[in-house]
Structures are given as structure tokens and as C-alpha cells.
Design an enzyme around this catalytic site. Structure first.
Site, PDB file in Angstrom:
ATOM      1  N   HIS A 144       0.967  -0.926  -0.373  1.00 22.25           N
ATOM      2  CA  HIS A 144       0.305  -0.160  -0.015  1.00 22.25           C
ATOM      3  C   HIS A 144       0.638   1.236  -0.101  1.00 22.25           C
ATOM      4  O   HIS A 144       0.628   2.310  -0.438  1.00 22.25           O
ATOM      5  CB  HIS A 144      -1.219   0.106   1.576  1.00 22.25           C
ATOM      6  N   HIS A 180     -10.480   2.873  -0.497  1.00 22.55           N
ATOM      7  CA  HIS A 180     -10.712   2.000   1.192  1.00 22.55           C
ATOM      8  C   HIS A 180     -11.478   1.124   1.181  1.00 22.55           C
ATOM      9  O   HIS A 180     -12.697   1.176   1.753  1.00 22.55           O
ATOM     10  CB  HIS A 180     -11.272   3.478   1.761  1.00 22.55           C
TER      11      HIS A 180
END
Length: 765
Positions: free
Chosen positions: A50, A96
Site C-alpha cells: 500500500h 478505501h
């Protein structure tokens, strides 16, 4: 230096935190010793997929990132382009996904909060939000729970901030059932000279933490949630989901923009994924300096927090500023006036090292640049998926008995308008405040949102504008990643051009499965190549974005979904166009040609529950020429309406323009392919790219034709606006009121069926 890990325990903790054995050994090599617990947590977060893009970085180099309008490209919190007269817009899209699959309201809400902070960190006032969503099919209670929760979270956070949510998209496919996608895009407005970068500088300058206190919420979010696929233990990850406070975020926006306007900050960074660790290390590495932080100075809302918890907490609504000692008093006074603590937690040094202290004890001491830049860069194995040959060999026209009678074709149009992937999104956007700040010119529901450049609430108004759209059909990318990704860029650009904007630059959110699976990585790389070729051909650089891997559930990846957010510029916002037919007597013109392209179409899915065939092809030169025709005609004030043809084909595009305008149309098609008439289902429902339906007053038709001919764009005068029904060549005959009823009501019907379910049952599926 605290030695809290033995050489035997450290590798085991590293593995638990997601570091591969070779990565752990590289950390040991950098430090020349066994790392501490705090250091291991910090490296594991910063070297997670990430944060580091270790599997994607090489492929991302294919993107064009420079252009005449680009003021800031990739590498900062957001990209920035100039839009004329000294104005600039910052924009970025991020995911998200994993937090939202665990807790949809807070996952979506904090996704909005995080992307908003990326925008005002650059010095821009947030002026708009778009959301791009994917869920499983709405016949399943859990999917309805996720969908409703995410929509409520986006609206709840954005509405409280006073930032309008002006557009977006949503698709419902079985492929997203185990892993929903929540992609949030934000746009901010600034003067060019106010552009701020997160670059720490000046040894002796102070590190000031502004905003909320630090807790244990969100710890490990970047590695635990976003860097591995979901399995039967997904519910155990619920504590990693952050909790948002939009009211504090609103105060942060105002305080930080005031601090920036008074030139009181050397640098400003958002605490997002990996919290203090990422913000501080990235600022230090960009500036080539070191930092020291004392975790005991960080305001905490929970007792007995350990140093590693403080350094990697993802508690929301926090910013890290670099401030000169001389400016500290004024900075703290302004923050106090906005009701925000501003706490000195450390300082900039000239050592190049990132030192973490707990009072007098050192618990971490690392070369700062190694956290942000020394993560390994992988070149994963790539293998073309075997399923593609079978899918491409599928001939949709030959495989099924297609309707050709008017009654059945009309019924099919109704079915398409009722499809969750096509029907009106009004149920969603009516939950959002889309007009606050007084800058929204074209409301949700048209091809693209249009915003006026300026801040009307502050008396700063211009004639300039921007048009913005987010797009991606994951089904197309699944069937052909190169072409499907180009379609995502092409549709976003057509939507913006149909609204009057000249495409300027894009941001993206690249949602894929595990990059460690060769077929997934091949798909990812091909999608990047397709997007890059399109962006380069159309001079629309990629100035920001996000990669979201490991979108899998129990080994099954989502459809590859490279979402594109595109911003276009209007020199005069008065020259905008909407999709709605305006008045009876207006002439309808189809720009572009229709071919028999039903592969991956919504028609094929709705009528036969099939996803197969090759997706529509993309002609890069034709797409560019079509946009020039649209922009020239809109610029001359010739078009009464303009609407891109996409899912559902020409029949759906015509129906949507009728519904939006509350008026019917009489359409006569003369569509052929290689001299032969197209089958009715292809003429009506083919999803051929590079087409737009426009309406023109009769006196202007010849001028529009001249413009089309001058750019080599095929055209056909296909009908006239008027009446109360949509009639297409004897194939379709339906009252607009009936079309509107099914189109506008369908989504609410899917979301709220008669049965009800308790929240715990929904979470369990």
C-alpha cells in the site's frame, strides 16, 4: 538504544507484520543490527504494498506524467494543474476498499476524509468529491448492507465538511461480492503561487502535530487491510478500521489554509496510511534531512500506548507541519482559535536519520530515506490468462436467439433501464449535498459534473470552469485489459467533452487482485499499457493516483478495475452542455458509427446473464476527433444537448436524454456494417465506442455537419425531439413517463426490498 527484540524473535515478528524473509534481512543490513519492535513496525508499514508500490512501481513508469498544464505530478499528496488566469486545481483518487468491506460506514467516511486532507495539504481549498463504487449484486442482503453503509458514510462525512459530492459511478457485479471497492476522488482550488509541497527543510525547525489525539484505531491499516486478501478471518480485522470525525476535519481545513495563507509553514503533510511514520519519513526523504520525534510528546487518547503504536496509528484528522521556532507562537495561536491542539513533537535535523525517542530512551534510529525509498522493487511473473481465448472466441450474435420483434425489443429496453448498472443514481446523490459552496454548475446525473472556478462564497468568481468524470467498466477490463483500460480513459474523456470540457489530466485508482499471481499481474500490466498509450495519444498526463492490490476474497479476484478520474477545462463555464433533450423540433444527430459489438455488454448480461466476447474496440484517433467536434460545436453554442453512448448502447442513450428532458423523440436509424443492416439488438444495444448523441436546432444542423466533416467524424441525422414517447424505427415505442418510472425507481427498489435484516445477520452475509 532499546534492544527489545532478540535475533530469534525479530524474524518471526517481521513475518507476522508482512515482511518477507529477504525484506527482513535487508532491514538488518541497513541497520547493521537487529531491529527494534518500533523499527520493524515502521519498516513493515512503509514497505507494504500500500505504501511502497513494490510490485507496481516498474509498470507505473509507463504513464506519461508531464504536460503544459501540469504544476505537480506524481510523488506528492496530490497532482496539480493550472486552469488559467493563475488558478490551479489539485486532485487525486484513492481507495478505501478493505476497511469498507469490514465496516462500510467508517471505511467510506474515512476514505473521504483522507483524500480531502491530501488536497488541502497542497494548499488548495477542497471544492468537490466524487465516489466510484463497486459491490456484489443487490439481491444479497450483505451487499445491500455494504452499499447503504458506504453511501451513508460518504454523505455523512462530506455533508458535514461542507464539500459537495458532485459525481461518481457505481457498478454491481458478482465479482465484487467478497471485496467491495470504495474509490474517493477530491478536487481543490488554489492560486498557483499558493502551491505547497510536503518537503521538510531547515535543521532546527520544529515538527508540529495538529489536530486530533492519537489512539489505537487504524493500527496496521495499510499492511493488515490493504496489503493482503480477505479470508475467513476478515471479521477479526475490524479493529484496524479507522474512525472519522468530519467536524474536526473541517476545523483542520480552515486552520491549515489560514496557516498557509500567512506563510507560516515550511511544509505540511497528512497523516494517512502508516500515520506519523509515512508523513514524517516522506517529508524527510524529499528534503534530504533527518528528524527526531519524542513519542511521549504526542497527545494520546488511550493509556499506556507503546512507541510503535504511536508511530503507526492511523487515527484520523491529523496533520504534521514543519514550523520555524519564530513562527511557533503564531501557529499555535491560530490553531487554538480553531479549537485544535498544535503540539511540538520533535525537530528537523541535519543527520539524515529518523530517530524515535521515548523520553530519554531511543527506540528507533534509521536512515530516513530508507523507509520511503529502499523498499524492494519486484518484477512479478506475468502470464496471459487462459480464459481470454475462450471468452474472445464467443460470438454473442451467433450464440443466442435474439429478439427482433418490437414488443420484445421495447421490453428489453425497459429491462436495461432497470439494470442496477444503468438505472438512475438519484437515490445515491440525493443523500449528498451537491450544491454547497455555490460552485456546482451541472448537478449529478449528467455526463460530467461542471464546477465554476472561483469561490463564490468569498466573492471570487470567474467565467472559467472544470468538468470532471470518473469511469471504468471492470467487465471490459476483465475481457481485454489493454482495450478495457483504454475504454475507461475514453469514456471519461467523452463525458467531459460532452459537458464542454477539454480533457487536461487524469488521476487513477488501480484496483486489482494479488500481484503475486501471474495472471493478475499480466492483467495489471496490460491495463497500465492501455491507459498509458491512450493518455499519451490524447495528451492527458497521469498526475496522481493510487494502486490497490490484494482485492480478493477466498482466492477469487475482483474484476480488474482501473478507475479513471479525468478533469477537463472550460474557458467559459457558460459553454457547458447537459444530456437532456431541450425542445420539440430539435434535430438529433448521432456522431460516430455503430458496429455490432455486444461483447461484455449490459444487454448480454441482462438478457442472457452472460459476460463473454471481445469488448468494443477503441480507435484512438477517432476518439480524439470526436472530442474536437463536440468541443467546437459546444464552443460555438450549437449543441442543445450532448450525451455519450456507453452501457446499454444507443437506445439507452436516447432514453436517458428523453428522461432528463421530459420529452420524447422520433428516431429513424439507417445503421449498417459493411453495407449490411445491423441486427436490431446491435443497432439498439451495441456498446460501440466513440459515439455521442447530440441535439441541435434545425438552423444549426448544417454547421454541426460541417464541423464533423472537417474532423473526419462520421455522422447521421437520426431523428427529432418531440412528443411523449420514444420511438425508434418501429423497433421501440415507449412512453417517456413509463421509461422514467422504471429508470428513476429501480435502485431504491433494489436497496429496499420488502424483507428486512438485522445488522448482525448482514455482517455475516
Amino acid at each position: 538504544m532499546r534492544a527489545d527484540l532478540s535475533p530469534e524473535l525479530a524474524p518471526r515478528l517481521a513475518e507476522e507484520l508482512g515482511l518477507k524473509p529477504a525484506e527482513y534481512e535487508h532491514v538488518v543490513e541497513i541497520l547493521d543490527r537487529t531491529p527494534t519492535v518500533t523499527e520493524l513496525y515502521m519498516y513493515s508499514l512503509m514497505w507494504s504494498e500500500h505504501c511502497s508500490y513494490k510490485h507496481s512501481r516498474k509498470a507505473l513508469r509507463m504513464f506519461p506524467t508531464e504536460g503544459p498544464a501540469v504544476l505537480q505530478g506524481p510523488g506528492e499528496n496530490a497532482g496539480v494543474i493550472g486552469v488559467g488566469d493563475g488558478w490551479a486545481v489539485a486532485f487525486k483518487m484513492e481507495s478505501h476498499n478493505h476497511p469498507s468491506a469490514i465496516e462500510p460506514y467508517q471505511g467510506a467516511a474515512t476514505g473521504v476524509g483522507g483524500i480531502i486532507r491530501d488536497i488541502f495539504t497542497m494548499g488548495a481549498r477542497p471544492i468537490a468529491i466524487l465516489d466510484s463504487l463497486r459491490f456484489g449484486t443487490l439481491d444479497k442482503p450483505r451487499q445491500r448492507y455494504l452499499f447503504e453503509g458506504a453511501v451513508a458514510g460518504i454523505g455523512g462525512y462530506g455533508n458535514c465538511l461542507g464539500v459537495p459530492t458532485v459525481g461518481g459511478e457505481v457498478y454491481f457485479e458478482e465479482a465484487y461480492e467478497g471485496n467491495c471497492l470504495i474509490n474517493a476522488m477530491a478536487i481543490g482550488l488554489m492560486r498557483e503561487e499558493d502551491l505547497m509541497r510536503a518537503v521538510a527543510a531547515g535543521p532546527g525547525n520544529l515538527l508540529v502535530l495538529i489536530g486530533s489525539t492519537t489512539g489505537r484505531d487504524g493500527i496496521g491499516g495499510a499492511s493488515v487491510l490493504a496489503s493482503q486478501e480477505f479470508d475467513e478471518k476478515a471479521e477479526e480485522k475490524r479493529p484496524s478500521v479507522q474512525v472519522g470525525d468530519p467536524f474536526t476535519e473541517k476545523l483542520l481545513i480552515e486552520a491549515c489554509l489560514e496557516l498557509l495563507s500567512r506563510d507560516l509553514l515550511v511544509a505540511l503533510g497528512d497523516l494517512g496510511a502508516a500515520g506519523l511514520t509515512s508523513s514524517a519519513s516522506e517529508m524527510a526523504s524529499r528534503g534530504g534531512v533527518g528528524l527526531e520525534i519524542d513519542v511521549t510528546l504526542v497527545p494520546q487518547r488511550e493509556d499506556a500506548m507503546k512507541p510503535f503504536e504511536i508511530m503507526v496509528s492511523e487515527s484520523q484528522e491529523r496533520m504534521l507541519a514543519v514550523v520555524t521556532p519564530e513562527s511557533l507562537g503564531e501557529v499555535q495561536d491560530i490553531c487554538e482559535r480553531w479549537g485544535l491542539p498544535a503540539t511540538v513533537i520533535g525537530q528537523v535535523t541535519d543527520t539524515g536519520r529518523f530517530v524515535i525517542r521515548e523520553g530519554d530512551e531511543v527506540v528507533g534510529d534509521m536512515p530516513a530515506a530508507t523507509l520511503a525509498h529502499d523498499a524492494p522493487i519486484y518484477d512479478p511473473a506475468a502470464e496471459r490468462p487462459a480464459y481470454l481465448d475462450e471468452l474472445h472466441a464467443f460470438d454473442p450474435l451467433a450464440e443466442f436467439d435474439h429478439p427482433d420483434e418490437p414488443e420484445m425489443l421495447t421490453s428489453t429496453l425497459f429491462d436495461l433501464l432497470a439494470s442496477p448498472n444503468i438505472c438512475s443514481r438519484r437515490w445515491i446523490w440525493e443523500q449528498y449535498d451537491h450544491q454547497v459552496m455555490q460552485g456546482t454548475v451541472v448537478l449529478p446525473g449528467s455526463d460530467a459534473a461542471v464546477l465554476r472556478i472561483g469561490l463564490p462564497g468569498r466573492g471570487e468568481v470567474t467565467e472559467r470552469g472544470i468538468a470532471v468524470s470518473s469511469d471504468c467498466n471492470g467487465r471490459y477490463v476483465y475481457l481485454d485489459p489493454y482495450v478495457g483500460a483504454q475504454i475507461a480513459v475514453a469514456e471519461a474523456a467523452r463525458n467531459v467533452a460532452c459537458s464542454g470540457g477539454r480533457p487536461a489530466a487524469i488521476t487513477d485508482c488501480l484496483n486489482f487482485g494479488s500481484p503475486e499471481k501471474p495472471e493478475v499481474f499480466w492483467t495489471f500490466r496490460e491495463a497500465i499499457r492501455g491507459m498509458a498509450d491512450a493518455c499519451r495519444a490524447w495528451e492527458t498526463p497521469v498526475i496522481s493516483g493510487n494502486v490497490s492490490f490484494y482485492n480478493e476474497s477466498f482466492g477469487q479476484p475482483i474484476y480488474p478495475t482501473p478507475t479513471v478520474g479525468l478533469v477537463g477545462i472550460l474557458e467559459d463555464v457558460a459553454h457547458h452542455t447537459t444530456l437532456a433533450f431541450k425542445e420539440a423540433g430539435d434535430v438529433i444527430v448521432l456522431l460516430g458509427e455503430t458496429e455490432a459489438e455486444l461483447g461484455g455488454s449490459e444487454y448480454l448480461k441482462v438478457a442472457f446473464d452472460t459476460v463473454a466476447g471481445a469488448p468494443p474496440r477503441v480507435d484512438l484517433e477517432h476518439e480524439a476527433a470526436l472530442r474536437e467536434v463536440l468541443l467546437a460545436a459546444i464552443g460555438e453554442g450549437l449543441l442543445r444537448s450532448a450525451h455519450d453512448c456507453s452501457e446499454g448502447g444507443l437506445a439507452v442513450a436516447l432514453a436517458e436524454s428523453c428522461i432528463a428532458g421530459g420529452v420524447g423523440a422520433d428516431v429513424h436509424l439507417d445503421l449498417d456494417e459493411n453495407g449490411d443492416m445491423l441486427p436490431p439488438v446491435a443497432a439498439l444495444f451495441s456498446e460501440t465506442q466513440g459515439r455521442a448523441v447530440v441535439s441541435v436546432v434545425e438552423d444549426d444542423v448544417n454547421r454541426v455537419i460541417e464541423i464533423a466533416l472537417s474532423h473526419g467524424v462520421p455522422y447521421a441525422v437520426v431523428g427529432e425531439v418531440g412528443g411523449e414517447s420514444l420511438r425508434i424505427d418501429g423497433l421501440v415505442d415507449a412512453e417517456v413517463a413509463a421509461l422514467e418510472g422504471i429508470y428513476e425507481d429501480a435502485l431504491a427498489t433494489y436497496v429496499h426490498p420488502e424483507e428486512t435484516f438485522a445488522s448482525e445477520e448482514l455482517r455475516e452475509g
